[in-house]
Enzyme design. Structure first.
Site, PDB file in Angstrom:
ATOM      1  N   PRO A   2       0.839  -1.180   0.000  1.00 15.97           N
ATOM      2  CA  PRO A   2       0.000   0.000   0.000  1.00 15.97           C
ATOM      3  C   PRO A   2       0.876   1.232   0.000  1.00 15.97           C
ATOM      4  CG  PRO A   2      -0.418  -1.398   1.917  1.00 15.97           C
ATOM      5  CD  PRO A   2       0.857  -1.825   1.315  1.00 15.97           C
ATOM      6  N   GLU A   3       0.709   2.020  -1.004  1.00 21.87           N
ATOM      7  CA  GLU A   3       1.397   3.296  -1.098  1.00 21.87           C
ATOM      8  C   GLU A   3       0.379   4.360  -0.685  1.00 21.87           C
ATOM      9  OE1 GLU A   3       3.571   3.656  -4.805  1.00 21.87           O
ATOM     10  OE2 GLU A   3       3.599   1.487  -5.060  1.00 21.87           O
TER      11      GLU A   3
END
Length: 283
Positions: A2-3
């Site tokens: 997850p960015e």
DNA sequence: ATGTGTTCCTGTCCGC
DNA sequence: TGCGGACAGGAACACA
């Protein structure tokens, strides 16, 4: 995994169920993930009202009525899933605990929030509210890419003299906080910059042009609910769909998406991580 | 001070 | 089918 766009999407999904609600029950099913959980985490969470859910870089921060803030990091494979509310009840109301369900928060509004993380690179911590900068994980982060402190002058100054490749520089959370491997690849393609180029040897005008491109890619990805490759899910369990808009990431051997470009996307390894780029339109 | 490589962990996919 | 190896969205840490 997850960015910034994925973390922001999760935060937005959790907010309606968590903000203003009290953690009626906190179930902590193991001692920690990447690091040990803080002492007595379950007791310190129980009875706390969530005043506000914030995001800093790839961290979700829950300010609690107890004077503490809960820090959540999803690592590579972490999910925060809601069940038992209007949002989550489309699925089963309260499914039985699954493999890698490590922390479960039962909210007094009926929602249940489950932190699931197969690879266990995620983290949770508690620290006094109001002093994010004192937390070791937050202290040295660079500016938010969607905030005002991140601008052309800042980025030019931050890259001066750097001999590291621009790919590595944009992944460095001390320079700008929140980009990861996917979005750096996408940004460099849109900006026409080779991932191999030394950061300090890119003309100022081209560095300046990176700033609006970074904002644009992140904004589009957030609007799409993030990118789902394998593990990532929104808080309601739905997939993101920005992966359909990838121009280079995971597209090795495919034709470049730039109109008129006939080149093929390549994959190289930099710093042990895959970089995808077009050798013709990225210089 | 910088830049680079290693490490944490599980799951999946691909070639043989 | 099974098995080994490569690889995966992060990032702290130990080193040259």
């Amino acid at each position: 995994m997850p960015e910034l766009p994925e973390v922001e999407t999760v935060r937005r999904g959790l907010a309606p169920a968590m903000e203003g609600a009290v953690i009626a029950l906190a179930e902590v099913r193991r001692d920690g993930l990447r690091w040990p959980f803080p002492e007595r985490m379950a007791e310190r969470l129980t009875g706390a009202r969530v005043e506000r859910l914030r995001r800093r870089s790839k961290y979700i921060l829950a300010d609690l009525s107890t004077g503490e803030t809960l820090l959540i990091h999803l690592g590579m494979s972490g999910r925060m899933l809601i069940s038992g509310t209007a949002l989550g009840s489309f699925h089963h109301a309260h499914p039985a605990p699954k493999k890698h369900d490590h922390v479960v928060l039962g909210m007094d509004d009926g929602a249940r929030i489950t932190f699931n993380d197969a690879r266990r690179f995620g983290a949770m911590d508690l620290f006094p509210t109001g002093d994010d900068a004192a937390h070791p994980l937050l202290a040295k982060l660079g500016p938010e890419p969607l905030g005002n402190a991140f601008n052309e002058d800042y980025l030019i100054a931050a890259l001066v003299g750097k001999t590291t490749p621009i790919k590595a520089a944009l992944l460095d959370q001390h320079i700008v906080a929140g980009l990861g491997n996917i979005y750096v690849c996408e940004v460099l393609h849109r900006a026409g910059i080779s991932p191999k180029r030394k950061a300090g040897r890119i003309a100022g005008a081209r560095v300046a042009a990176l700033v609006p491109v970074i904002r644009e890619v992140l904004a589009e990805a957030i609007a799409s609910g993030g990118s789902s490759l394998k593990d990532y899910r929104q808080a309601d369990g739905e997939l993101g769909y920005f992966q359909h808009a990838f121009r280079v990431y995971d597209r090795e051997g495919s034709p470049c998406a730039t109109p008129g470009c006939t080149a093929t996307i390549r994959r190289i390894v930099q710093g042990g991580r895959s970089s995808f780029y077009c050798p013709a339109c990225q210089r």
